[in-house]
Design a protein around this motif. Structure first.
Motif, PDB file in Angstrom:
ATOM      1  N   LYS A  59       0.932  -1.152   0.019  1.00  0.00           N
ATOM      2  CA  LYS A  59      -0.110   0.132   0.069  1.00  0.00           C
ATOM      3  C   LYS A  59       0.938   1.312  -0.003  1.00  0.00           C
ATOM      4  N   THR A  60       2.290   1.063   0.252  1.00  0.00           N
ATOM      5  CA  THR A  60       3.030   2.154   0.247  1.00  0.00           C
ATOM      6  C   THR A  60       3.491   2.295  -0.910  1.00  0.00           C
ATOM      7  N   GLY A  61       3.370   1.644  -1.901  1.00  0.00           N
ATOM      8  CA  GLY A  61       3.685   1.639  -3.563  1.00  0.00           C
ATOM      9  C   GLY A  61       4.959   0.992  -3.809  1.00  0.00           C
ATOM     10  N   ILE A  62       5.687   0.372  -2.967  1.00  0.00           N
ATOM     11  CA  ILE A  62       6.792  -0.390  -3.035  1.00  0.00           C
ATOM     12  C   ILE A  62       6.504  -1.798  -3.291  1.00  0.00           C
ATOM     13  N   CYS A  63       7.579  -2.633  -3.854  1.00  0.00           N
ATOM     14  CA  CYS A  63       7.472  -4.090  -4.095  1.00  0.00           C
ATOM     15  C   CYS A  63       8.460  -4.654  -3.067  1.00  0.00           C
ATOM     16  N   GLN A  64       7.978  -5.672  -2.234  1.00  0.00           N
ATOM     17  CA  GLN A  64       8.577  -6.503  -1.089  1.00  0.00           C
ATOM     18  C   GLN A  64       8.817  -7.909  -1.520  1.00  0.00           C
ATOM     19  N   ARG A  65       8.236  -8.250  -2.738  1.00  0.00           N
ATOM     20  CA  ARG A  65       8.605  -9.547  -3.188  1.00  0.00           C
ATOM     21  C   ARG A  65       8.875  -9.531  -4.616  1.00  0.00           C
ATOM     22  N   PRO A  66       9.988 -10.672  -5.089  1.00  0.00           N
ATOM     23  CA  PRO A  66       9.956 -10.642  -6.510  1.00  0.00           C
ATOM     24  C   PRO A  66       8.688 -10.961  -7.160  1.00  0.00           C
ATOM     25  N   PRO A  67       8.503 -10.576  -8.664  1.00  0.00           N
ATOM     26  CA  PRO A  67       7.245 -10.813  -9.198  1.00  0.00           C
ATOM     27  C   PRO A  67       7.231 -12.362  -9.576  1.00  0.00           C
ATOM     28  N   LEU A  68       6.144 -12.870  -9.717  1.00  0.00           N
ATOM     29  CA  LEU A  68       5.854 -14.112 -10.564  1.00  0.00           C
ATOM     30  C   LEU A  68       5.648 -14.186 -12.249  1.00  0.00           C
ATOM     31  N   GLN A  69       6.516 -15.115 -12.562  1.00  0.00           N
ATOM     32  CA  GLN A  69       6.246 -15.570 -13.924  1.00  0.00           C
ATOM     33  C   GLN A  69       5.173 -16.399 -14.205  1.00  0.00           C
ATOM     34  N   TRP A  70       4.247 -15.713 -14.632  1.00  0.00           N
ATOM     35  CA  TRP A  70       2.866 -16.688 -15.029  1.00  0.00           C
ATOM     36  C   TRP A  70       2.459 -16.724 -16.563  1.00  0.00           C
ATOM     37  N   GLN A 103      -6.316 -20.503 -15.887  1.00  0.00           N
ATOM     38  CA  GLN A 103      -6.379 -20.470 -17.353  1.00  0.00           C
ATOM     39  C   GLN A 103      -7.538 -21.095 -17.861  1.00  0.00           C
ATOM     40  N   PRO A 104      -8.008 -21.266 -19.030  1.00  0.00           N
ATOM     41  CA  PRO A 104      -9.120 -21.917 -19.508  1.00  0.00           C
ATOM     42  C   PRO A 104      -9.225 -23.534 -19.147  1.00  0.00           C
ATOM     43  N   GLN A 105      -8.028 -24.168 -19.385  1.00  0.00           N
ATOM     44  CA  GLN A 105      -7.962 -25.352 -18.950  1.00  0.00           C
ATOM     45  C   GLN A 105      -7.297 -25.946 -17.819  1.00  0.00           C
ATOM     46  N   VAL A 106      -6.459 -25.204 -17.132  1.00  0.00           N
ATOM     47  CA  VAL A 106      -5.719 -25.632 -15.909  1.00  0.00           C
ATOM     48  C   VAL A 106      -5.611 -24.452 -14.784  1.00  0.00           C
ATOM     49  N   LEU A 107      -5.516 -24.826 -13.682  1.00  0.00           N
ATOM     50  CA  LEU A 107      -5.138 -23.973 -12.589  1.00  0.00           C
ATOM     51  C   LEU A 107      -3.613 -24.292 -12.133  1.00  0.00           C
ATOM     52  N   SER A 108      -3.004 -23.297 -11.997  1.00  0.00           N
ATOM     53  CA  SER A 108      -1.475 -23.223 -11.574  1.00  0.00           C
ATOM     54  C   SER A 108      -1.492 -22.737 -10.114  1.00  0.00           C
ATOM     55  N   VAL A 109      -0.139 -23.285  -9.418  1.00  0.00           N
ATOM     56  CA  VAL A 109       0.001 -23.034  -8.065  1.00  0.00           C
ATOM     57  C   VAL A 109       1.342 -22.488  -8.116  1.00  0.00           C
ATOM     58  N   TYR A 110       1.539 -21.194  -7.412  1.00  0.00           N
ATOM     59  CA  TYR A 110       2.746 -20.530  -7.301  1.00  0.00           C
ATOM     60  C   TYR A 110       2.910 -20.373  -5.601  1.00  0.00           C
ATOM     61  N   SER A 111       4.201 -20.327  -5.540  1.00  0.00           N
ATOM     62  CA  SER A 111       4.453 -19.726  -3.950  1.00  0.00           C
ATOM     63  C   SER A 111       4.860 -18.481  -3.852  1.00  0.00           C
ATOM     64  N   MET A 112       4.485 -17.670  -2.724  1.00  0.00           N
ATOM     65  CA  MET A 112       4.757 -16.592  -2.782  1.00  0.00           C
ATOM     66  C   MET A 112       6.175 -16.363  -2.162  1.00  0.00           C
ATOM     67  N   LEU A 113       6.699 -17.433  -1.475  1.00  0.00           N
ATOM     68  CA  LEU A 113       7.901 -17.215  -0.800  1.00  0.00           C
ATOM     69  C   LEU A 113       9.220 -17.587  -1.671  1.00  0.00           C
ATOM     70  N   ASP A 114       9.032 -18.427  -2.811  1.00  0.00           N
ATOM     71  CA  ASP A 114      10.200 -18.478  -3.901  1.00  0.00           C
ATOM     72  C   ASP A 114       9.817 -18.289  -5.155  1.00  0.00           C
ATOM     73  N   GLN A 115       8.512 -17.921  -5.344  1.00  0.00           N
ATOM     74  CA  GLN A 115       7.981 -17.500  -6.561  1.00  0.00           C
ATOM     75  C   GLN A 115       8.251 -18.745  -7.592  1.00  0.00           C
ATOM     76  N   GLN A 116       8.246 -19.951  -7.278  1.00  0.00           N
ATOM     77  CA  GLN A 116       8.204 -20.963  -8.043  1.00  0.00           C
ATOM     78  C   GLN A 116       6.866 -21.652  -8.182  1.00  0.00           C
ATOM     79  N   HIS A 117       6.868 -22.481  -9.451  1.00  0.00           N
ATOM     80  CA  HIS A 117       5.623 -22.960  -9.718  1.00  0.00           C
ATOM     81  C   HIS A 117       5.623 -24.352  -8.896  1.00  0.00           C
ATOM     82  N   LYS A 118       4.356 -24.621  -8.229  1.00  0.00           N
ATOM     83  CA  LYS A 118       4.399 -25.921  -7.276  1.00  0.00           C
ATOM     84  C   LYS A 118       3.347 -26.982  -7.605  1.00  0.00           C
TER      85      LYS A 118
END
Length: 837
Positions: free
Chosen positions: A233-244, A262-277
Motif C-alpha cells: 500500500k506504500t507503493g513499493i514491492c517487497q517480493r520478486p514478481p511471479l512469472q505466469w 487459465q481456460p484448462q488448468v489452474l497453476s499454483v505458485y509460491s509467494m515465498l520463492d516464486q516457483q511453480h508448485k
C-alpha cells in the motif's frame, strides 16, 4: 507421490434443461462460512449450503440447495458480496447494487438500489462486531469517480468520492487503501485523504486485468510481460514478481500460494520463492474465489473446491522428495502466521527431516547444523550405525517416521568402507558438538558411550585418552568389554578412574607395567601410576600400592610422598617408618623434609646425615655416585644447625670419611684436631686450607688468621711439610703477622726461603700503614670543615622578635635557649634534631 499443495473436490453440479444450459450458467460466486451464493447469466441468485463430513471433506452429495431468487429476465449477475455483520448479500446486477437477506434472499426494504454502478468491493477489515457500518467502494458507470459508502443495517450513504482521470476496470480494497486498474495503468488511492498514486502502466484487455488483495496491505496485479506483481500500500514491492502464463483469467490468494486460472488448468505458485508448485486440470474454468480455507473454482455448471494440504504434510513431502531448500523456505514463511510455540515445534520437526536428507547425501556440514538447530535427539543418529545399537537403551522410542533412505549404513559398512568412514567422522563431530548442549546432556550416557566406542574402533588413541581422562557418563557395562576387546587397557584404567573406581584403575595399570597386558598407548605406565598416587586424595589406596611402587623403583616411587599437594602431606613419622626397608627412598624423603619443607627437627637432620653416611659407604665402588652423595653430606654438615653432632660423629669416627670427621670436630670448636685429621690422616693439604676458608666464613679476620696460624704450626711440626708451610706463607702474606711467623720459623730456615713471604708481608704492612694515614688525613679535613662552619655561625647575628615561632612546631620561642640552622631558621633546642633529620 508428487508434491501437492491443494486437493480438489467437486462440491456442486448445476442441473438444467438442455436448452437452458447456456442461459443459466454460473457467472460469479460469493462465499461465507458454509454459505455459497451463485450468480447466473439469467439474473438468478442461488443459495447453496455446504455440509462438512466427519473427516472434513466436502462432496457434492452433501451440498444442499437453498433458496433462489430471480432478479429479472436478462443480464447476468456481475458480482456478489456478503456482509455477514448485517446478514446482507450485496448484488451487482443491471448496473445497480441491491441488498438481499443472506438466507431468505428477500430484498432489504430500507436499502434502496444504488444506480449506475460498474464495480463493487467491500472492505473486509471493517467486518467486525464493533463496527457500526461497513465500508463499500463502488465505481460509477457514468462518471470517472469511485464512491465510498458506509453500509448499515437499514441504510447506506456516500461518505467520500475519489475522482479519477479514467474509468476503472477493476479494483480491490485493503483497509484504507484502494488499488484501481484503469484501461492502461494501475493506481493506489488513499480512502481517507482521497489522494492517488500511479504505479505502472499495462497493456491488458479489460478481461485480463487482475487486481487482488493479498492481505496485510499488499496487492497482486497482472503486470507487463506476464508478471504477477506484488505491490504494498506504500507503493513499493517487497517480493520478486511471479512469472505466469499470458492467458490468466483470474488470480486468487491462499497463503502462501497464488493460484492463477487459465481456460484448462489452474497453476499454483509460491509467494515465498516464486516457483511453480502444482498444476490442476480444470476444463472450462471461468473464475475463482478465494475463501479463508481454500479456493472455489467454477465452470459454467460445476463448482470445485481446492483445499490446502496441511502445511506440515506439505513440508514433509518436500523433504521426502529431497526438496530441502523449498521445505525450509516454506517453513520460514509460516513464522509470522502461526503461534510461536506451534511454529517452533514444526520448525524443529522439519529441520530434523531436512538434516536427514543432507545426511544421506553426505552433506555432513549442513546436516550437522540442521540436526543441532532442530534439537535432534542424538540417539536417533547413533541407532543408525552398525555396532552402535547397544549404546542406545532398549526403552528408547524413536520419534522419527521411517524415511525412504537413499543410503543404508549397514550396506555401506559391508561394501564401501571408505564412504562409511566419512559417516563415522560425522558421527564423532556431531556427538562432540552436542555433548555440551542440552540435547546431548539429556542422554549423556548414550552419547559418551557411543563416542568411546567410536574412538576405540577407529584406533584414535589421542582422542580416546583425552576423553576417558575427563569426567564422562559412559556406561561401564557397555564400555569396559569394548576396551578390553580392543586391548585399550590404559584407557580402561583412566575410565575406571573417572568413574571413582581408583583401585580398579591402578590394578589395570599395574598389570600393564608388569607385562600381563600389552598396550603401547602409554610409554611410561609406571610413571603415570606414581603421578596418580601422588595426587590421589584417598590415602588408603596410596598405602595399598605403596609397596609395589617402591619395590619397583625407590627413586621414582618415593614421589608418591614427596610430590603431593602442599595441603595433603602424609604424617611424617608414618612415612619414615614405612620407608625403613627402602633406604634410598628414605634418604630422598628426608631430603624432601629438610630442603623442601624446611624442617628444623633434629631427628630429621640427624637421620639425613646418617643416611648420607650409609649411602656413601655403600657406594665405595661407584666413584661418581659416591662423590655426589658425599658432597651432599659435607654440605649438610657445614650448613645445618639442627643435627646431633655427637651422634653423627660416632657413626663417622670408625670410617675413612676424614673430611666429615674434620667438619664435625670443627662444629664442636676443635679446629686444631680437625686440621690434624686433614693433614695427617686424610693427607690432603688443599682440603686443610679449604677447611680454614670454609670455617672462617661469617667470622672476623682474626679468626681466619688464627686458623691459618694453627695450620702453619702443624706444617712446621713436621719436616716433610716444609714446602707446604712455605707455600702457605707465600700464598697468604696479607694474613700472617710477620713478627709472629719469624718466631715460629725453625732456625734452619734461610732468609732466602722465607724472603717471598717477608717481602709480601712488608708490602702489606706498608700498604695498611699508608691507608691508615690517608684515613686520618681525610678525618682531619672533615673536622676542619666543621670548625669553619662553626666559626661562621658564631659571628652571625640572630634577631628574635617578640612573636617569633619555632620553624618545626610553630610555637612561640619563649625560652632563652634556641637553635639556628645553616639556613638561619630558628627552632627550639628540642626541635633541632627533627629539623636536622
Amino acid at each position: 507421490m508428487a508434491f501437492k499443495a491443494f486437493t480438489q473436490t467437486n462440491v456442486y453440479e448445476k442441473q438444467a434443461a438442455a436448452k437452458e444450459k447456456d442461459k443459466s450458467s454460473i457467472h460469479c460466486l460469493e462465499c461465507y462460512d458454509r454459505n455459497v451464493y451463485i450468480g447466473t447469466k439469467d439474473a438468478t441468485v442461488q443459495h447453496l449450503i455446504l455440509s462438512t463430513s466427519t473427516n472434513g471433506d466436502l462432496s457434492q452429495n452433501k451440498t444442499r440447495e437453498g433458496r433462489a431468487r430471480k432478479l429479472g429476465s436478462s443480464n447476468p449477475v456481475v458480482q456478489l458480496r456478503a456482509v455477514p455483520l448485517f446478514n446482507h448479500l450485496l448484488v451487482l446486477w443491471d448496473r445497480s447494487v441491491a441488498a438481499l437477506n443472506m438466507f431468505s434472499l428477500e430484498p432489504v426494504p430500507t436499502l434502496k438500489k444504488i444506480q449506475h454502478v460498474s464495480l463493487l468491493e467491500v472492505c473486509h477489515s471493517s467486518l467486525t462486531a464493533q463496527s457500526a457500518g461497513v465500508e463499500m467502494a463502488t465505481s460509477s458507470s457514468r462518471r470517472k469517480v469511485i464512491r465510498i459508502h458506509v453500509v448499515g443495517v437499514d441504510r447506506w450513504e456516500v461518505v467520500k468520492e475519489i475522482p479519477l482521470f479514467q474509468d476503472p476496470v477493476a479494483l480491490a480494497v485493503d483497509g484504507a487503501t484502494l488499488c484501481v486498474a484503469t484501461s492502461d495503468k494501475y493506481l493506489l488511492c488513499d480512502i481517507k485523504t482521497g489522494s492517488s498514486e500511479e504505479l505502472f502502466p499495462h497493456n491488458h484487455s479489460r478481461q485480463s486485468v487482475i487486481v487482488t488483495s493479498v492481505g496485510r496491505g499488499e496487492f497482486l496485479l497482472n503486470g507487463p510481460e506476464s508478471l504477477g506483481m506484488f505491490v504494498m500500500k506504500t507503493g513499493i514491492c517487497q517480493r520478486p514478481p511471479l512469472q505466469w502464463p499470458q492467458e490468466v483469467l483470474a488470480a486468487g490468494v491462499c497463503f502462501p500460494y497464488i493460484l492463477t486460472l487459465q481456460p484448462q488448468v489452474l497453476s499454483v505458485y509460491s509467494m515465498l520463492d516464486q516457483q511453480h508448485k502444482q498444476t490442476v486440470s480444470l476444463s472450462g474454468a471461468k473464475g475463482l474465489l478465494s475463501t479463508p480455507d481454500g479456493v472455489l473454482v467454477f465452470t459454467q455448471r460445476d463448482i470445485f473446491r481446492l483445499r490446502p494440504v496441511p502445511l506440515e504434510e506439505q513440508i514433509q513431502t518436500l523433504v521426502e522428495h529431497e526438496r530441502v531448500e523449498e521445505a525450509l523456505i516454506l517453513l520460514d514463511g509460516l513464522e509470522s502466521r502461526r503461534s510461536l510455540d506451534s511454529y517452533k515445534e514444526l520448525q524443529k520437526a522439519i529441520t530434523r527431516l531436512a538434516g536427514f536428507v543432507h545426511f544421506y547425501r553426505e552433506g555432513f556440514s549442513e546436516a550437522g547444523d540442521l540436526f543441532i538447530k532442530g534439537e535432534l535427539d542424538p540417539r536417533e543418529i547413533i541407532r543408525l550405525y552398525p555396532n552402535m545399537e547397544s549404546c542406545v537403551s532398549e526403552d528408547f522410542q524413536s520419534q522419527l517416521n521411517q524415511m525412504n533412505k537413499s543410503r543404508d549404513l549397514q550396506v555401506l559398512w559391508r561394501e564401501d568402507r571408505n564412504t562409511f568412514h566419512h559417516y563415522l567422522a560425522f558421527l564423532g563431530d556431531f556427538l562432540r558438538a552436542v555433548r555440551v548442549m542440552e540435547q546431548g546432556m539429556k542422554c549423556s550416557k548414550e552419547v559418551d558411550s557411543a563416542l568411546l566406542r567410536l574412538y576405540t574402533e577407529q584406533t584414535d588413541s589421542e582422542n580416546l585418552q583425552q576423553f576417558v581422562a575427563f569426567p564422562n557418563a559412559c556406561s561401564l557395562d557397555d564400555c569396559v568389554p569394548v576396551l578390553e576387546q580392543h586391548g585399550r587397557f590404559f584407557a580402561l584404567g583412566s575410565l575406571y578412574q573417572t568413574h571413582g573406581k581408583q583401585i580398579d584403575a591402578i590394578k589395570t595399570w599395574v598389570k600393564i607395567a608388569d607385562g600381563f597386558h600389552k598396550d603401547s598407548c602409554c610409554s611410561d605406565v609406571y610413571g603415570h601410576i606414581v603421578w596418580t598416587l601422588s595426587t590421589m586424595k584417598d590415602r588408603d589406596v596410596v598405602w595399598t600400592f605403596a609397596n609395589w611402587t617402591l619395590h619397583r623403583d625407590q627413586e621414582k616411587g618415593v614421589q608418591i610422598f614427596t610430590k603431593r599437594p602442599p595441603d595433603d602431606h602424609f604424617m611424617t613419622q608414618d612415612v619414615i617408618d614405612f620407608l625403613e626397608k627402602y633406604p634410598l627412598a628414605l634418604l630422598l624423603y628426608l631430603e624432601f623434609l629438610v630442603y623442601d619443607l624446611n624442617s628444623e627437627e633434629e631427628r630429621h637432620h640427624s637421620r639425613l646425615a646418617l643416611a648420607y653416611v650409609t649411602q656413601t659407604l655403600k657406594e665405595e665402588t661407584k666413584s661418581n655416585l659416591k662423590e655426589a652423595t658425599r658432597g651432599k653430606l659435607q654440605q649438610l654438615l657445614w650448613d645445618s644447625q639442627f643435627y646431633d653432632i655427637s651422634t653423627v660423629y660416632e657413626r663417622v669416627k670408625p670410617t675413612t670419611l676424614h673430611i666429615e670427621k674434620a667438619i664435625l670436630l670443627g662444629r664442636t670448636g676443635e679446629h686444631s684436631q680437625s686440621l690434624q685429621v686433614l693433614v695427617h690422616q686424610w693427607r690432603d693439604l688443599q682440603a686443610a686450607e679449604a677447611y680454614c676458608c670454609k670455617a672462617a666464613q661469617g667470622q672476623d679476620t682474626q679468626f681466619r688468621k688464627a686458623l691459618l696460624l694453627t695450620l702453619l704450626k702443624i706444617y712446621l711440626s713436621s719436616e716433610d711439610l716444609t714446602s707446604a708451610a712455605v707455600d702457605l706463607l707465600n700464598n697468604n702474606p696479607q694474613i700472617f703477622d710477620a713478627e709472629k711467623v719469624i718466631h715460629l720459623l725453625p732456625e734452619s730456615w734461610s732468609v732466602q726461603l722465607a724472603s717471598q713471604f717477608l717481602i709480601g708481608s712488608l708490602r702489606e704492612t706498608f700498604h695498611q700503614r699508608q691507608m691508615r694515614r690517608l684515613h686520618q688525613a681525610l678525618a682531619q679535613v672533615e673536622l676542619l670543615r666543621h670548625k669553619v662552619i662553626w666559626m661562621q655561625a658564631s659571628k652571625t647575628k640572630v634577631r628574635v622578635d617578640k612573636k617569633q615561632v619555632c620553624k618545626v612546631c610553630q610555637r612561640d620561642l619563649a625560652e632563652p635557649q634556641f637553635a639556628c640552622n645553616l639556613h638561619g631558621e630558628l627552632t627550639h633546642t628540642s626541635c633541632a634534631e627533627y629539623s636536622a633529620s
